[in-house]
Motif scaffolding. Structure first.
Motif, PDB file in Angstrom:
ATOM      1  N   ASP A  76      52.239  48.719  38.813  1.00 50.66           N
ATOM      2  CA  ASP A  76      53.556  48.064  38.835  1.00 50.66           C
ATOM      3  C   ASP A  76      54.140  48.256  37.443  1.00 50.66           C
ATOM      4  OD1 ASP A  76      53.160  45.604  37.055  1.00 50.66           O
ATOM      5  OD2 ASP A  76      51.497  45.403  38.455  1.00 50.66           O
ATOM      6  N   ASP A  77      55.379  47.841  37.269  1.00 52.22           N
ATOM      7  CA  ASP A  77      56.067  48.103  35.992  1.00 52.22           C
ATOM      8  C   ASP A  77      55.914  46.969  34.974  1.00 52.22           C
ATOM      9  OD1 ASP A  77      56.958  50.524  36.903  1.00 52.22           O
ATOM     10  OD2 ASP A  77      58.897  49.739  37.616  1.00 52.22           O
ATOM     11  N   PHE A  78      55.228  45.896  35.351  1.00 50.56           N
ATOM     12  CA  PHE A  78      55.286  44.682  34.523  1.00 50.56           C
ATOM     13  C   PHE A  78      53.942  44.206  33.978  1.00 50.56           C
ATOM     14  CE2 PHE A  78      58.722  44.650  37.655  1.00 50.56           C
ATOM     15  CZ  PHE A  78      59.815  44.684  36.795  1.00 50.56           C
ATOM     16  N   THR A  79      52.858  44.387  34.745  1.00 56.14           N
ATOM     17  CA  THR A  79      51.555  43.885  34.261  1.00 56.14           C
ATOM     18  C   THR A  79      51.164  44.635  32.983  1.00 56.14           C
ATOM     19  OG1 THR A  79      50.899  43.443  36.544  1.00 56.14           O
ATOM     20  CG2 THR A  79      49.140  43.499  34.887  1.00 56.14           C
ATOM     21  N   PRO A  80      50.817  43.919  31.921  1.00 55.57           N
ATOM     22  CA  PRO A  80      50.437  44.608  30.675  1.00 55.57           C
ATOM     23  C   PRO A  80      49.161  45.439  30.867  1.00 55.57           C
ATOM     24  CG  PRO A  80      50.885  42.269  30.273  1.00 55.57           C
ATOM     25  CD  PRO A  80      50.836  42.452  31.765  1.00 55.57           C
ATOM     26  N   MET A  81      49.140  46.604  30.254  1.00 60.59           N
ATOM     27  CA  MET A  81      47.958  47.478  30.335  1.00 60.59           C
ATOM     28  C   MET A  81      46.693  46.741  29.897  1.00 60.59           C
ATOM     29  SD  MET A  81      49.340  51.114  28.935  1.00 60.59           S
ATOM     30  CE  MET A  81      50.539  52.086  29.856  1.00 60.59           C
ATOM     31  N   GLU A  82      46.827  45.948  28.842  1.00 58.18           N
ATOM     32  CA  GLU A  82      45.638  45.251  28.308  1.00 58.18           C
ATOM     33  C   GLU A  82      45.058  44.282  29.342  1.00 58.18           C
ATOM     34  OE1 GLU A  82      42.590  44.551  26.239  1.00 58.18           O
ATOM     35  OE2 GLU A  82      44.060  46.025  25.537  1.00 58.18           O
ATOM     36  N   PHE A  83      45.928  43.639  30.124  1.00 58.32           N
ATOM     37  CA  PHE A  83      45.450  42.717  31.160  1.00 58.32           C
ATOM     38  C   PHE A  83      44.673  43.482  32.240  1.00 58.32           C
ATOM     39  CE2 PHE A  83      45.826  40.419  35.162  1.00 58.32           C
ATOM     40  CZ  PHE A  83      45.399  39.155  34.794  1.00 58.32           C
ATOM     41  N   VAL A  84      45.180  44.651  32.614  1.00 61.99           N
ATOM     42  CA  VAL A  84      44.499  45.451  33.652  1.00 61.99           C
ATOM     43  C   VAL A  84      43.134  45.909  33.149  1.00 61.99           C
ATOM     44  CG1 VAL A  84      44.675  47.481  35.137  1.00 61.99           C
ATOM     45  CG2 VAL A  84      46.733  46.163  34.587  1.00 61.99           C
ATOM     46  N   VAL A  85      43.070  46.350  31.896  1.00 63.39           N
ATOM     47  CA  VAL A  85      41.781  46.774  31.317  1.00 63.39           C
ATOM     48  C   VAL A  85      40.802  45.595  31.334  1.00 63.39           C
ATOM     49  CG1 VAL A  85      40.628  47.551  29.203  1.00 63.39           C
ATOM     50  CG2 VAL A  85      42.817  48.584  29.898  1.00 63.39           C
ATOM     51  N   PHE A  86      41.284  44.422  30.955  1.00 66.12           N
ATOM     52  CA  PHE A  86      40.436  43.229  30.957  1.00 66.12           C
ATOM     53  C   PHE A  86      39.899  42.934  32.361  1.00 66.12           C
ATOM     54  CE2 PHE A  86      40.446  38.749  32.135  1.00 66.12           C
ATOM     55  CZ  PHE A  86      39.387  38.293  31.385  1.00 66.12           C
ATOM     56  N   VAL A  87      40.784  42.973  33.353  1.00 67.75           N
ATOM     57  CA  VAL A  87      40.388  42.661  34.737  1.00 67.75           C
ATOM     58  C   VAL A  87      39.335  43.669  35.238  1.00 67.75           C
ATOM     59  CG1 VAL A  87      41.294  42.940  37.099  1.00 67.75           C
ATOM     60  CG2 VAL A  87      42.409  41.361  35.509  1.00 67.75           C
ATOM     61  N   ILE A  88      39.536  44.933  34.916  1.00 70.14           N
ATOM     62  CA  ILE A  88      38.589  45.959  35.388  1.00 70.14           C
ATOM     63  C   ILE A  88      37.224  45.762  34.726  1.00 70.14           C
ATOM     64  CG2 ILE A  88      38.104  48.434  35.478  1.00 70.14           C
ATOM     65  CD1 ILE A  88      41.177  48.879  35.637  1.00 70.14           C
ATOM     66  N   GLN A  89      37.232  45.413  33.439  1.00 68.50           N
ATOM     67  CA  GLN A  89      35.963  45.148  32.746  1.00 68.50           C
ATOM     68  C   GLN A  89      35.272  43.923  33.343  1.00 68.50           C
ATOM     69  OE1 GLN A  89      37.721  45.473  28.449  1.00 68.50           O
ATOM     70  NE2 GLN A  89      35.507  45.547  28.286  1.00 68.50           N
ATOM     71  N   GLU A  90      36.059  42.892  33.566  1.00 68.97           N
ATOM     72  CA  GLU A  90      35.514  41.589  33.947  1.00 68.97           C
ATOM     73  C   GLU A  90      34.986  41.580  35.388  1.00 68.97           C
ATOM     74  OE1 GLU A  90      35.540  39.680  31.482  1.00 68.97           O
ATOM     75  OE2 GLU A  90      34.910  37.741  32.290  1.00 68.97           O
ATOM     76  N   TYR A  91      35.737  42.146  36.324  1.00 67.36           N
ATOM     77  CA  TYR A  91      35.383  42.015  37.745  1.00 67.36           C
ATOM     78  C   TYR A  91      34.675  43.238  38.299  1.00 67.36           C
ATOM     79  CZ  TYR A  91      38.160  37.817  37.663  1.00 67.36           C
ATOM     80  OH  TYR A  91      38.629  36.559  37.356  1.00 67.36           O
ATOM     81  N   PHE A  92      34.744  44.360  37.569  1.00 64.94           N
ATOM     82  CA  PHE A  92      34.123  45.572  38.104  1.00 64.94           C
ATOM     83  C   PHE A  92      33.057  46.135  37.156  1.00 64.94           C
ATOM     84  CE2 PHE A  92      38.369  45.053  39.889  1.00 64.94           C
ATOM     85  CZ  PHE A  92      38.042  44.980  41.234  1.00 64.94           C
ATOM     86  N   ASN A  93      32.690  45.302  36.175  1.00 67.39           N
ATOM     87  CA  ASN A  93      31.556  45.633  35.287  1.00 67.39           C
ATOM     88  C   ASN A  93      31.671  47.003  34.637  1.00 67.39           C
ATOM     89  OD1 ASN A  93      30.241  43.167  35.834  1.00 67.39           O
ATOM     90  ND2 ASN A  93      29.538  43.992  37.786  1.00 67.39           N
TER      91      ASN A  93
END
Ligand code: TYC
Length: 118
Positions: A44-61
């Motif tokens: 999407d055009d709005f979610t910050p890249m840093e938030f997505v990186v955090f989510v991928i690290q946190e929930y997908f190990n």
């Protein structure tokens, strides 16, 4: 004897038990491994890249470098698979990611789809 009806060996004719109850032959059964589902994050055009990186690290190990590569793939190609799991785990991960994004006020979307058979 507690149970006079013994199961029959494979391919033997049906037996009758002492009380004339029919004892069915065994049918070979195989336990199937669970079907697998992939959790896909959408761009999407709005979610910050840093938030997505955090989510991928946190929930997908994933480590930070791998998470960054997956985030950039989503950013450039529109979506990417973040992990493959049995159905219940995939749905739980997607709900957790969606809840975290919602709580943070980001429109990040996460979908679950059947993983292609190998
Ligand atoms: N496109 C977003 C931006 O430029 C970043 C982004 C990456 C958003 C991956 C969602 O799943 C996503 N801020």
């Amino acid at each position: 004897m507690a149970n006079p009806k013994q199961p029959s060996p494979p391919n033997s004719p049906p037996q009758t038990g002492g009380d004339d109850a029919l004892v069915l032959d065994r049918v070979a059964q195989r336990v199937q491994p669970p079907s697998l589902f992939q959790v896909v994050l959408l761009n999407d055009d709005f979610t910050p890249m840093e938030f997505v990186v955090f989510v991928i690290q946190e929930y997908f190990n994933k480590d930070r470098d791998t998470a960054t590569q997956i985030m950039l793939k989503i950013h450039l190609e529109g979506k990417a698979v973040c992990g493959v799991f049995p159905r219940d785990i995939a749905n739980t991960k997607a709900e957790q990611v969606s809840a975290q994004a919602r709580d943070a006020g980001h429109p990040l979307q996460c979908v679950v789809e059947p993983a292609p058979e190998l």
